[in-house]
Design a protein around this motif. Structure first.
Motif, PDB file in Angstrom:
ATOM      1  N   LEU A   7       0.825  -1.209   0.000  1.00 55.17           N
ATOM      2  CA  LEU A   7       0.000   0.000   0.000  1.00 55.17           C
ATOM      3  C   LEU A   7       0.862   1.262   0.000  1.00 55.17           C
ATOM      4  O   LEU A   7       0.533   2.244  -0.677  1.00 55.17           O
ATOM      5  N   VAL A   8       1.956   1.240   0.736  1.00 53.63           N
ATOM      6  CA  VAL A   8       2.872   2.386   0.755  1.00 53.63           C
ATOM      7  C   VAL A   8       3.512   2.566  -0.620  1.00 53.63           C
ATOM      8  O   VAL A   8       3.595   3.688  -1.137  1.00 53.63           O
ATOM      9  N   VAL A   9       3.938   1.474  -1.235  1.00 54.14           N
ATOM     10  CA  VAL A   9       4.535   1.555  -2.570  1.00 54.14           C
ATOM     11  C   VAL A   9       3.517   2.087  -3.577  1.00 54.14           C
ATOM     12  O   VAL A   9       3.837   2.937  -4.417  1.00 54.14           O
ATOM     13  N   LEU A  10       2.286   1.627  -3.487  1.00 50.69           N
ATOM     14  CA  LEU A  10       1.226   2.103  -4.376  1.00 50.69           C
ATOM     15  C   LEU A  10       0.975   3.600  -4.168  1.00 50.69           C
ATOM     16  O   LEU A  10       0.829   4.357  -5.133  1.00 50.69           O
ATOM     17  N   ALA A  11       0.930   4.033  -2.898  1.00 48.11           N
ATOM     18  CA  ALA A  11       0.714   5.451  -2.603  1.00 48.11           C
ATOM     19  C   ALA A  11       1.854   6.304  -3.156  1.00 48.11           C
ATOM     20  O   ALA A  11       1.615   7.388  -3.716  1.00 48.11           O
ATOM     21  N   LEU A  12       3.087   5.832  -3.029  1.00 49.68           N
ATOM     22  CA  LEU A  12       4.228   6.570  -3.569  1.00 49.68           C
ATOM     23  C   LEU A  12       4.166   6.653  -5.092  1.00 49.68           C
ATOM     24  O   LEU A  12       4.446   7.706  -5.681  1.00 49.68           O
ATOM     25  N   ALA A  13       3.782   5.563  -5.734  1.00 48.48           N
ATOM     26  CA  ALA A  13       3.672   5.554  -7.192  1.00 48.48           C
ATOM     27  C   ALA A  13       2.579   6.515  -7.663  1.00 48.48           C
ATOM     28  O   ALA A  13       2.778   7.291  -8.611  1.00 48.48           O
ATOM     29  N   LEU A  14       1.431   6.472  -7.002  1.00 49.46           N
ATOM     30  CA  LEU A  14       0.339   7.372  -7.380  1.00 49.46           C
ATOM     31  C   LEU A  14       0.708   8.833  -7.119  1.00 49.46           C
ATOM     32  O   LEU A  14       0.397   9.715  -7.928  1.00 49.46           O
ATOM     33  N   GLY A  15       1.375   9.085  -6.000  1.00 48.84           N
ATOM     34  CA  GLY A  15       1.817  10.438  -5.706  1.00 48.84           C
ATOM     35  C   GLY A  15       2.834  10.938  -6.727  1.00 48.84           C
ATOM     36  O   GLY A  15       2.797  12.098  -7.143  1.00 48.84           O
ATOM     37  N   GLY A  16       3.730  10.060  -7.128  1.00 55.52           N
ATOM     38  CA  GLY A  16       4.708  10.427  -8.155  1.00 55.52           C
ATOM     39  C   GLY A  16       4.040  10.750  -9.477  1.00 55.52           C
ATOM     40  O   GLY A  16       4.398  11.724 -10.148  1.00 55.52           O
ATOM     41  N   CYS A  17       3.048   9.942  -9.861  1.00 55.20           N
ATOM     42  CA  CYS A  17       2.314  10.206 -11.105  1.00 55.20           C
ATOM     43  C   CYS A  17       1.561  11.533 -11.025  1.00 55.20           C
ATOM     44  O   CYS A  17       1.523  12.290 -11.999  1.00 55.20           O
ATOM     45  N   ALA A  18       0.977  11.805  -9.880  1.00 56.06           N
ATOM     46  CA  ALA A  18       0.263  13.074  -9.705  1.00 56.06           C
ATOM     47  C   ALA A  18       1.238  14.248  -9.822  1.00 56.06           C
ATOM     48  O   ALA A  18       0.909  15.280 -10.426  1.00 56.06           O
ATOM     49  N   CYS A  19       2.437  14.095  -9.276  1.00 56.06           N
ATOM     50  CA  CYS A  19       3.427  15.169  -9.372  1.00 56.06           C
ATOM     51  C   CYS A  19       3.905  15.364 -10.807  1.00 56.06           C
ATOM     52  O   CYS A  19       4.194  16.493 -11.217  1.00 56.06           O
ATOM     53  N   VAL A  20       3.983  14.278 -11.584  1.00 51.67           N
ATOM     54  CA  VAL A  20       4.368  14.411 -12.989  1.00 51.67           C
ATOM     55  C   VAL A  20       3.339  15.261 -13.726  1.00 51.67           C
ATOM     56  O   VAL A  20       3.681  16.183 -14.465  1.00 51.67           O
ATOM     57  N   VAL A  21       2.066  14.975 -13.502  1.00 48.43           N
ATOM     58  CA  VAL A  21       1.002  15.743 -14.159  1.00 48.43           C
ATOM     59  C   VAL A  21       1.019  17.192 -13.677  1.00 48.43           C
ATOM     60  O   VAL A  21       0.923  18.131 -14.479  1.00 48.43           O
ATOM     61  N   TRP A  22       1.152  17.381 -12.383  1.00 48.04           N
ATOM     62  CA  TRP A  22       1.147  18.722 -11.812  1.00 48.04           C
ATOM     63  C   TRP A  22       2.337  19.538 -12.315  1.00 48.04           C
ATOM     64  O   TRP A  22       2.212  20.714 -12.664  1.00 48.04           O
ATOM     65  N   ALA A  23       3.511  18.907 -12.361  1.00 47.66           N
ATOM     66  CA  ALA A  23       4.704  19.609 -12.828  1.00 47.66           C
ATOM     67  C   ALA A  23       4.583  19.970 -14.300  1.00 47.66           C
ATOM     68  O   ALA A  23       5.054  21.031 -14.726  1.00 47.66           O
ATOM     69  N   GLN A  24       3.935  19.115 -15.071  1.00 47.93           N
ATOM     70  CA  GLN A  24       3.753  19.397 -16.481  1.00 47.93           C
ATOM     71  C   GLN A  24       2.866  20.621 -16.685  1.00 47.93           C
ATOM     72  O   GLN A  24       2.994  21.334 -17.672  1.00 47.93           O
ATOM     73  N   ARG A  25       2.005  20.889 -15.723  1.00 45.78           N
ATOM     74  CA  ARG A  25       1.120  22.049 -15.803  1.00 45.78           C
ATOM     75  C   ARG A  25       1.694  23.257 -15.067  1.00 45.78           C
ATOM     76  O   ARG A  25       0.979  24.228 -14.814  1.00 45.78           O
ATOM     77  N   GLY A  26       2.972  23.181 -14.686  1.00 49.71           N
ATOM     78  CA  GLY A  26       3.623  24.337 -14.074  1.00 49.71           C
ATOM     79  C   GLY A  26       3.529  24.375 -12.568  1.00 49.71           C
ATOM     80  O   GLY A  26       3.402  25.444 -11.984  1.00 49.71           O
ATOM     81  N   GLY A  27       3.618  23.238 -11.925  1.00 52.32           N
ATOM     82  CA  GLY A  27       3.526  23.170 -10.475  1.00 52.32           C
ATOM     83  C   GLY A  27       4.750  23.742  -9.781  1.00 52.32           C
ATOM     84  O   GLY A  27       5.683  24.236 -10.432  1.00 52.32           O
ATOM     85  N   PRO A  28       4.762  23.677  -8.467  1.00 51.59           N
ATOM     86  CA  PRO A  28       5.896  24.224  -7.698  1.00 51.59           C
ATOM     87  C   PRO A  28       7.180  23.430  -7.930  1.00 51.59           C
ATOM     88  O   PRO A  28       7.170  22.331  -8.487  1.00 51.59           O
ATOM     89  N   ARG A  29       8.272  23.993  -7.461  1.00 50.66           N
ATOM     90  CA  ARG A  29       9.582  23.393  -7.682  1.00 50.66           C
ATOM     91  C   ARG A  29       9.686  21.985  -7.090  1.00 50.66           C
ATOM     92  O   ARG A  29      10.252  21.080  -7.715  1.00 50.66           O
ATOM     93  N   TRP A  30       9.127  21.784  -5.895  1.00 48.30           N
ATOM     94  CA  TRP A  30       9.230  20.466  -5.276  1.00 48.30           C
ATOM     95  C   TRP A  30       8.455  19.418  -6.084  1.00 48.30           C
ATOM     96  O   TRP A  30       8.875  18.263  -6.161  1.00 48.30           O
ATOM     97  N   ALA A  31       7.357  19.810  -6.709  1.00 48.06           N
ATOM     98  CA  ALA A  31       6.601  18.864  -7.539  1.00 48.06           C
ATOM     99  C   ALA A  31       7.407  18.503  -8.784  1.00 48.06           C
ATOM    100  O   ALA A  31       7.380  17.353  -9.229  1.00 48.06           O
ATOM    101  N   ARG A  32       8.128  19.469  -9.333  1.00 45.50           N
ATOM    102  CA  ARG A  32       8.984  19.172 -10.491  1.00 45.50           C
ATOM    103  C   ARG A  32      10.121  18.242 -10.100  1.00 45.50           C
ATOM    104  O   ARG A  32      10.506  17.361 -10.880  1.00 45.50           O
TER     105      ARG A  32
END
Length: 66
Positions: A7-32
C-alpha cells in the motif's frame, strides 16, 4: 506485513504520477523535483526490463518444457 508495504509503494507511485502531471502544468519546484525522480525511476525500470529480456533472464519466456 506485506499488504501495508504494498500500500505504501502504491501510494508513492500514485503520488509520483500526480506530481508528474502537476509539474507538467507548471507546479511548484518540489513537484517538479518529485516528477523528475519518478520519471528517472521509471526509465531505470524500463532499461532493466529490456536488459533482462535481451539476456533471456527472468521467469517463463513462453517456451514449452514438455
Amino acid at each position: 506485513m506485506t499488504v501495508p508495504v504494498l500500500l505504501v509503494v502504491l501510494a508513492l507511485a500514485l503520488g509520483g504520477c500526480a506530481c508528474v502531471v502537476w509539474a507538467q502544468r507548471g507546479g511548484p519546484r518540489w513537484a517538479r523535483a518529485v516528477a523528475a525522480v519518478t520519471l528517472g525511476a521509471g526509465e531505470l525500470l524500463r532499461r532493466s526490463a529490456k536488459r533482462r529480456r535481451r539476456l533471456g533472464g527472468g521467469g517463463n519466456n513462453g517456451g514449452d518444457d514438455g
